[in-house]
Design a protein around this motif. Structure first.
Motif, short mmCIF file in Angstrom:
data_model
loop_
_atom_site.label_atom_id
_atom_site.label_comp_id
_atom_site.label_asym_id
_atom_site.label_seq_id
_atom_site.Cartn_x
_atom_site.Cartn_y
_atom_site.Cartn_z
N THR A 254 8.39 -2.86 -6.01
CA THR A 254 9.15 -3.60 -5.00
C THR A 254 9.67 -2.70 -3.89
O THR A 254 9.96 -3.16 -2.80
CB THR A 254 10.35 -4.33 -5.65
N GLY A 255 9.81 -1.42 -4.18
CA GLY A 255 10.26 -0.44 -3.18
C GLY A 255 9.69 0.91 -3.54
O GLY A 255 10.22 1.58 -4.43
N PRO A 256 8.59 1.36 -2.87
CA PRO A 256 7.88 2.56 -3.32
C PRO A 256 8.58 3.88 -3.01
O PRO A 256 8.11 4.92 -3.44
CB PRO A 256 6.55 2.46 -2.58
N ASP A 257 9.69 3.84 -2.26
CA ASP A 257 10.40 5.08 -1.99
C ASP A 257 11.22 5.50 -3.20
O ASP A 257 12.01 4.72 -3.74
CB ASP A 257 11.32 4.93 -0.78
N PHE A 258 11.04 6.74 -3.63
CA PHE A 258 11.67 7.30 -4.83
C PHE A 258 12.61 8.39 -4.33
O PHE A 258 12.18 9.50 -4.04
CB PHE A 258 10.57 7.88 -5.72
N THR B 30 -3.66 1.18 -8.44
CA THR B 30 -2.87 2.36 -8.09
C THR B 30 -1.54 1.93 -7.52
O THR B 30 -1.36 0.78 -7.08
CB THR B 30 -3.59 3.24 -7.05
N LEU B 31 -0.61 2.87 -7.52
CA LEU B 31 0.69 2.66 -6.88
C LEU B 31 0.99 3.89 -6.03
O LEU B 31 0.87 5.02 -6.51
CB LEU B 31 1.79 2.46 -7.92
N SER B 32 1.32 3.66 -4.77
CA SER B 32 1.63 4.75 -3.84
C SER B 32 3.12 4.74 -3.51
O SER B 32 3.75 3.67 -3.47
CB SER B 32 0.82 4.61 -2.55
N GLY B 33 3.65 5.91 -3.28
CA GLY B 33 5.06 6.00 -2.92
C GLY B 33 5.38 7.34 -2.30
O GLY B 33 4.50 8.19 -2.11
N THR C 7 11.01 2.98 -13.10
CA THR C 7 10.03 2.09 -13.72
C THR C 7 9.02 1.64 -12.68
O THR C 7 9.29 1.62 -11.47
CB THR C 7 10.71 0.85 -14.34
N LEU C 8 7.83 1.27 -13.16
CA LEU C 8 6.81 0.78 -12.25
C LEU C 8 7.26 -0.51 -11.57
O LEU C 8 6.91 -0.77 -10.42
CB LEU C 8 5.49 0.57 -12.99
N ARG C 9 8.05 -1.30 -12.27
CA ARG C 9 8.56 -2.53 -11.65
C ARG C 9 9.46 -2.19 -10.45
O ARG C 9 9.37 -2.83 -9.39
CB ARG C 9 9.35 -3.35 -12.67
N GLU C 10 10.31 -1.19 -10.62
CA GLU C 10 11.17 -0.78 -9.51
C GLU C 10 10.34 -0.32 -8.31
O GLU C 10 10.57 -0.71 -7.17
CB GLU C 10 12.08 0.37 -9.94
N LEU C 11 9.35 0.51 -8.58
CA LEU C 11 8.56 1.08 -7.50
C LEU C 11 7.63 0.07 -6.86
O LEU C 11 7.24 0.23 -5.70
CB LEU C 11 7.77 2.29 -8.01
#
Length: 533
Positions: free
Chosen positions: A254-258, A137-140, A248-252
């Motif tokens: 490294t930094g999950p704030d969108f 999972t990825l959280s942000g 992109t998932l790569r961006e998030l």
């Protein structure tokens, strides 16, 4: 502004059409929960318990042999266990989930948490809960940049401020395949299932779209793809799209704030935030029922012939069918930052969804009395804006000027306040903001504004002809703003006095109505002689 209306006959209800659609914004998780119906107003001896919650923000109790209602404060929510009370904690965002212990999941439905048992362990994640291990999972957190009125209400603030994006639809993709979706919680948080390894085209997309009770997208903000000046009847082009933002998932990773920037169209995110609030407010007032599926058109650089307006005109666009539309100006006034104006237009949507519009539209101006039907429609919309935002101040920017109206003080920054005259009777022309002020003062005299919403949807307000006998008009205005080409159509139409009849006939205190209308000197509504069915 509300335009001439079309739709159901009195007593009928518009419902969403089932349509095929394309694109990620069509994804939905259909709820299996039973349908909730609007709980009727009851006498004290009919209440199933000494007190109950009418949705997440209205508490109803029996006191001294009478039924009393109370609106929960903005930072509280009504709960029925262990006792009925307004407790600290804002109403949740529909569709958000959370774990309460190792095997218990809660899902937000109609603004309140509903328990769901997990067959396996409940796995907690930021802004979400899962029954069973979800895998990678990825959280942000999603935020958007916005501006507010300055302290003097003369201009928009020069600096932008990041605020949480709540209730936005968020989707994860692996290449062109959707993996997961959810809505952001009140803090803008999300957790999505993602691939174990990221490719260049794996991404997360945030949509300015929200779901209805059936899980399908039911309200959204969209770019019409039509530049320059346009009539409201313009058909959105092939370039029309629901506003969305991609990382992109790569961006998030490294930094999950969108954070959606102003140059990316964060103004559309601000409009959606208001649209989502209006959707939730109406569901809170009407037993969890959805309003008409609605799309708000905002294109930066696009101007509409009506300025800002609403109509329940059906349209099929951006992959789905809508029963109502808002048109919002995208010009240099940047009025998309006016939560008050956007919520006003959504007040017309509430009336179209749960009441009956007077269908009396035409040019109108701040401080200038207009026909009773239009004054009622516009006044309701402004009052809804103040009630939903919990502020008596309405504000907007037009023609380079930011102006305000304060309903609590009956004051305006741009014109003297115009009061009605008792000698001119019920059918006199009235300033729409005076109607809004009457509604504001009526609601302010009681702990809950719920009776006003009940009166809007009462049978007497939704069945022609109306008891007070008003008929709608059409007109134009000349270059100086004077009325011209006035025509009485002879078609029945409701107005403020009919609404006050419905309110008083439901048992609302006459003294509170008199305090708001001041019948001896201002609006001469005879609260002692309401016309009841």
């Amino acid at each position: 502004m509300v335009l001439g209306l079309t739709g159901c006959d009195s007593g009928e209800e518009l419902r969403p059409c089932a349509v095929d659609c394309e694109g990620a914004a069509c994804v939905a998780c259909v709820s299996s929960l039973p349908d909730d119906t609007l709980r009727p107003a009851l006498a004290c001896n009919q209440l199933p318990a000494p007190s109950r919650c009418l949705g997440p923000r209205v508490l109803e109790r029996c006191e001294g042999g009478a039924v009393h209602r109370e609106d929960c404060a903005e930072d509280t929510v009504c709960v029925e266990s262990p006792v009925v009370a307004c407790v600290t904690g804002p109403a949740c965002v529909d569709g958000v989930s959370r774990c309460t212990d190792s095997r218990a999941l809660q899902v937000c439905t109609n603004g309140r948490w509903t328990a769901r048992a997990c067959d396996v362990a409940c796995e907690a994640a930021p802004g979400r809960g899962f029954c069973g291990a979800p895998g990678p999972t990825l959280s942000g957190t999603v935020r958007y940049a916005r501006r507010f009125p300055d302290v003097a209400f003369r201009a928009w603030t020069s600096d932008v401020e990041p605020v949480p994006a709540r209730g936005f639809l968020v989707v994860s993709f692996q290449g062109g395949k959707m993996l997961d979706s959810q809505v952001t919680d009140a803090a803008g948080r999300f957790t999505l299932k993602v691939p174990s390894t990221f490719q260049e085209d794996d991404r997360v997309v945030v949509y300015a779209a929200g779901r209805g009770r059936d899980g399908a997208v039911a309200y959204a903000v969209a770019d019409p793809g039509l530049p320059g000046a346009q009539p409201m009847t313009a058909v959105p082009g092939d370039a029309a799209r629901i506003w969305s933002w991609t990382r992109t998932l790569r961006e998030l990773s490294t930094g999950p704030d969108f954070t959606v920037g102003e140059s990316e169209g964060s103004g559309a995110a601000a409009v959606f935030d208001v649209l989502g609030t209006a959707w939730r407010r109406m569901r809170e007032r009407y037993g969890g029922r959805d309003g008409l599926p609605v799309v708000a058109w905002l294109g930066f650089g696009t101007e509409w012939s009506c300025g800002a307006c609403f109509a329940p005109w059906r349209v099929t666009a951006v992959g789905r069918s809508w029963s109502a539309q808002l048109w919002l100006p995208g010009d240099s006034d940047a009025a998309w930052w006016s939560d008050a104006m956007v919520m006003h237009e959504l007040g017309h949507w509430v009336m179209a969804s749960r009441g009956t519009s007077p269908e009396e539209g035409g040019p109108h101006y701040v401080g200038v009395p207009t026909f009773p039907g239009q004054a009622w429609s516009e006044g309701w919309a402004t009052w809804f804006s103040t009630d939903a935002r919990r502020s008596p101040r309405y504000y907007d920017r037009q023609g380079g000027t930011l102006f305000w109206v304060d309903l609590s003080a009956r004051a305006s920054s741009v014109s003297p306040w115009t009061r009605p005259h008792a000698a001119d009777g019920l059918l006199q022309s009235v300033d729409e903001n005076e109607v809004a002020a009457i509604l504001y003062r009526t609601a302010a005299g009681t702990p809950s504004s719920q009776p006003l919403y009940d009166a809007l949807s009462a049978p007497a307000m939704n069945r022609a002809p109306w008891a007070r006998g008003y008929t709608r008009h059409t007109w134009t205005r000349d270059a100086k703003g004077a009325l011209a080409n006035v025509v009485d159509t002879g078609r029945p139409s409701p107005f403020l006095a009919d609404f006050l009849d419905a309110l008083v006939c439901q048992g609302f205190p006459q003294a509170l109505v008199d305090s708001a209308t001041e019948p001896a000197t201002a609006f001469p509504y005879p609260s002692h002689e309401p016309l009841c069915p």
